[in-house]
Design an enzyme around this catalytic site. Structure first.
Site, PDB file in Angstrom:
ATOM      1  N   ASP A   7      -6.686  21.836 -13.615  1.00 38.94           N
ATOM      2  CA  ASP A   7      -6.425  23.276 -13.705  1.00 38.94           C
ATOM      3  C   ASP A   7      -6.917  23.907 -12.397  1.00 38.94           C
ATOM      4  O   ASP A   7      -7.267  23.196 -11.437  1.00 38.94           O
ATOM      5  CB  ASP A   7      -7.045  23.890 -14.972  1.00 38.94           C
ATOM      6  CG  ASP A   7      -8.557  24.039 -14.908  1.00 38.94           C
ATOM      7  OD1 ASP A   7      -9.180  23.560 -13.930  1.00 38.94           O
ATOM      8  OD2 ASP A   7      -9.132  24.636 -15.841  1.00 38.94           O
ATOM      9  N   CYS A  65     -11.057  19.615 -14.487  1.00 40.06           N
ATOM     10  CA  CYS A  65     -11.135  21.070 -14.663  1.00 40.06           C
ATOM     11  C   CYS A  65     -12.522  21.497 -14.192  1.00 40.06           C
ATOM     12  O   CYS A  65     -13.183  20.747 -13.470  1.00 40.06           O
ATOM     13  CB  CYS A  65     -10.816  21.496 -16.098  1.00 40.06           C
ATOM     14  SG  CYS A  65     -11.938  20.902 -17.378  1.00 40.06           S
ATOM     15  N   GLY A  66     -12.961  22.683 -14.560  1.00 44.58           N
ATOM     16  CA  GLY A  66     -14.250  23.152 -14.050  1.00 44.58           C
ATOM     17  C   GLY A  66     -15.393  22.273 -14.514  1.00 44.58           C
ATOM     18  O   GLY A  66     -16.221  21.823 -13.721  1.00 44.58           O
ATOM     19  N   THR A  67     -15.443  22.030 -15.811  1.00 44.93           N
ATOM     20  CA  THR A  67     -16.498  21.191 -16.382  1.00 44.93           C
ATOM     21  C   THR A  67     -16.018  19.796 -16.754  1.00 44.93           C
ATOM     22  O   THR A  67     -16.849  18.907 -16.985  1.00 44.93           O
ATOM     23  CB  THR A  67     -17.037  21.822 -17.675  1.00 44.93           C
ATOM     24  OG1 THR A  67     -15.940  21.928 -18.599  1.00 44.93           O
ATOM     25  CG2 THR A  67     -17.650  23.197 -17.414  1.00 44.93           C
ATOM     26  N   GLY A  68     -14.727  19.616 -16.882  1.00 42.95           N
ATOM     27  CA  GLY A  68     -14.156  18.376 -17.413  1.00 42.95           C
ATOM     28  C   GLY A  68     -14.091  18.377 -18.935  1.00 42.95           C
ATOM     29  O   GLY A  68     -13.435  17.515 -19.523  1.00 42.95           O
ATOM     30  N   GLY A  70     -12.933  20.811 -21.205  1.00 43.13           N
ATOM     31  CA  GLY A  70     -11.666  21.250 -21.787  1.00 43.13           C
ATOM     32  C   GLY A  70     -10.591  20.185 -21.670  1.00 43.13           C
ATOM     33  O   GLY A  70      -9.858  19.914 -22.631  1.00 43.13           O
ATOM     34  N   HIS A  98     -16.525  -0.729 -22.169  1.00 43.30           N
ATOM     35  CA  HIS A  98     -16.773  -0.624 -23.612  1.00 43.30           C
ATOM     36  C   HIS A  98     -15.707   0.169 -24.363  1.00 43.30           C
ATOM     37  O   HIS A  98     -15.391  -0.169 -25.503  1.00 43.30           O
ATOM     38  CB  HIS A  98     -18.134   0.034 -23.873  1.00 43.30           C
ATOM     39  CG  HIS A  98     -19.293  -0.860 -23.542  1.00 43.30           C
ATOM     40  ND1 HIS A  98     -20.585  -0.586 -23.938  1.00 43.30           N
ATOM     41  CD2 HIS A  98     -19.358  -2.019 -22.840  1.00 43.30           C
ATOM     42  CE1 HIS A  98     -21.400  -1.547 -23.500  1.00 43.30           C
ATOM     43  NE2 HIS A  98     -20.683  -2.421 -22.820  1.00 43.30           N
ATOM     44  N   ASN A  99     -15.189   1.230 -23.745  1.00 43.96           N
ATOM     45  CA  ASN A  99     -14.243   2.104 -24.465  1.00 43.96           C
ATOM     46  C   ASN A  99     -12.803   1.921 -24.002  1.00 43.96           C
ATOM     47  O   ASN A  99     -11.897   2.521 -24.576  1.00 43.96           O
ATOM     48  CB  ASN A  99     -14.608   3.588 -24.282  1.00 43.96           C
ATOM     49  CG  ASN A  99     -16.082   3.878 -24.420  1.00 43.96           C
ATOM     50  OD1 ASN A  99     -16.717   4.383 -23.477  1.00 43.96           O
ATOM     51  ND2 ASN A  99     -16.655   3.566 -25.568  1.00 43.96           N
ATOM     52  N   ARG A 109     -16.887  21.562 -11.012  1.00 45.96           N
ATOM     53  CA  ARG A 109     -18.027  22.459 -10.796  1.00 45.96           C
ATOM     54  C   ARG A 109     -19.340  21.765 -11.137  1.00 45.96           C
ATOM     55  O   ARG A 109     -20.399  22.384 -11.086  1.00 45.96           O
ATOM     56  CB  ARG A 109     -17.855  23.731 -11.626  1.00 45.96           C
ATOM     57  CG  ARG A 109     -16.620  24.536 -11.229  1.00 45.96           C
ATOM     58  CD  ARG A 109     -16.352  25.688 -12.190  1.00 45.96           C
ATOM     59  NE  ARG A 109     -15.119  26.389 -11.822  1.00 45.96           N
ATOM     60  CZ  ARG A 109     -14.380  27.112 -12.663  1.00 45.96           C
ATOM     61  NH1 ARG A 109     -14.746  27.247 -13.926  1.00 45.96           N
ATOM     62  NH2 ARG A 109     -13.264  27.695 -12.250  1.00 45.96           N
ATOM     63  N   ARG A 132     -16.449  -7.297 -29.567  1.00 46.65           N
ATOM     64  CA  ARG A 132     -16.949  -6.286 -30.510  1.00 46.65           C
ATOM     65  C   ARG A 132     -16.496  -4.883 -30.128  1.00 46.65           C
ATOM     66  O   ARG A 132     -16.345  -4.002 -30.989  1.00 46.65           O
ATOM     67  CB  ARG A 132     -18.478  -6.345 -30.595  1.00 46.65           C
ATOM     68  CG  ARG A 132     -19.213  -5.920 -29.336  1.00 46.65           C
ATOM     69  CD  ARG A 132     -20.725  -6.118 -29.478  1.00 46.65           C
ATOM     70  NE  ARG A 132     -21.481  -5.577 -28.370  1.00 46.65           N
ATOM     71  CZ  ARG A 132     -21.645  -6.192 -27.190  1.00 46.65           C
ATOM     72  NH1 ARG A 132     -21.094  -7.369 -26.984  1.00 46.65           N
ATOM     73  NH2 ARG A 132     -22.356  -5.623 -26.237  1.00 46.65           N
ATOM     74  N   HIS A 133     -16.228  -4.687 -28.844  1.00 44.60           N
ATOM     75  CA  HIS A 133     -15.767  -3.362 -28.405  1.00 44.60           C
ATOM     76  C   HIS A 133     -14.340  -3.100 -28.874  1.00 44.60           C
ATOM     77  O   HIS A 133     -13.986  -1.960 -29.174  1.00 44.60           O
ATOM     78  CB  HIS A 133     -15.881  -3.243 -26.883  1.00 44.60           C
ATOM     79  CG  HIS A 133     -17.281  -3.450 -26.404  1.00 44.60           C
ATOM     80  ND1 HIS A 133     -18.300  -2.577 -26.705  1.00 44.60           N
ATOM     81  CD2 HIS A 133     -17.843  -4.461 -25.686  1.00 44.60           C
ATOM     82  CE1 HIS A 133     -19.425  -3.019 -26.180  1.00 44.60           C
ATOM     83  NE2 HIS A 133     -19.186  -4.167 -25.560  1.00 44.60           N
ATOM     84  N   ARG A 136     -14.367  -1.792 -32.336  1.00 44.98           N
ATOM     85  CA  ARG A 136     -14.700  -0.362 -32.396  1.00 44.98           C
ATOM     86  C   ARG A 136     -13.494   0.491 -32.030  1.00 44.98           C
ATOM     87  O   ARG A 136     -13.260   1.549 -32.632  1.00 44.98           O
ATOM     88  CB  ARG A 136     -15.902  -0.099 -31.477  1.00 44.98           C
ATOM     89  CG  ARG A 136     -17.143  -0.792 -32.008  1.00 44.98           C
ATOM     90  CD  ARG A 136     -18.227  -1.005 -30.992  1.00 44.98           C
ATOM     91  NE  ARG A 136     -19.298  -1.837 -31.582  1.00 44.98           N
ATOM     92  CZ  ARG A 136     -20.292  -2.365 -30.890  1.00 44.98           C
ATOM     93  NH1 ARG A 136     -20.383  -2.163 -29.583  1.00 44.98           N
ATOM     94  NH2 ARG A 136     -21.212  -3.089 -31.494  1.00 44.98           N
TER      95      ARG A 136
END
Ligand code: RB5
Length: 146
Positions: A7, A65-68, A70, A98-99, A109, A132-133, A136
């Site tokens: 953004d 974005c600004g904070t990541g 959103g 892992h994910n 920011r 195991r990941h 999950r």
């Protein structure tokens, strides 16, 4: 091919990341936004994530974005997306191992450009560990499909 989008708050960092990817000969597709004029981050999260899910950008997505925050909330609403908000190289490495995050989100920011580049390197240069990941991730898929 990597999908990238931002953004207005992430525009300058997105341009720096594009240069970084070009310098490394990593292909990307830019889904905008293309200026610092205010926009709504879900409008960019959607096409970036759809390109990841439909295979057009099979190497994943980068959202800024600004904070990541959103961007990560919006991205994780899209079926098949595992979006991780990363603030350093360690979290980026772990979220790949892992994910198996297929989208990484960053806050322009919050972090500087060198941290952003390290996040990208760690995400791209590590592998999902499975085992195991995977169990999950299967449970996350079950939540998504219920
Ligand atoms: C835009 O001002 C800001 O809210 C956005 O970039 C992001 O930080 C939202 O999570």
């Amino acid at each position: 091919m990597i999908a990238i989008g931002c953004d207005h708050g992430g525009y300058i960092l997105k341009e720096q990341i594009k240069q970084y990817l070009s310098d490394k000969n990593i292909e990307y597709k830019d889904f905008g936004t293309y200026s610092q004029e205010s926009i709504d981050y879900p409008d960019v999260a959607k096409p970036v994530c759809e390109a990841v899910v439909n295979g057009e950008c099979k190497d994943g997505g980068i959202l800024i974005c600004g904070t990541g925050i959103g961007m990560s909330i919006a991205a994780n609403k899209i079926k098949g997306i595992r979006a991780a908000l990363c603030s350093n190289g360690y979290t980026a490495k772990m979220t790949k191992q892992h994910n198996n995050a297929n989208v990484i989100c960053m806050g322009a920011r919050v972090i500087g450009n060198e941290i952003a580049f390290d996040i990208i390197d760690q995400w791209l240069n590590n592998d999902f560990m499975g085992g195991r990941h995977q169990n999950r991730l299967d449970k996350i898929d079950a939540l998504e499909n219920k």
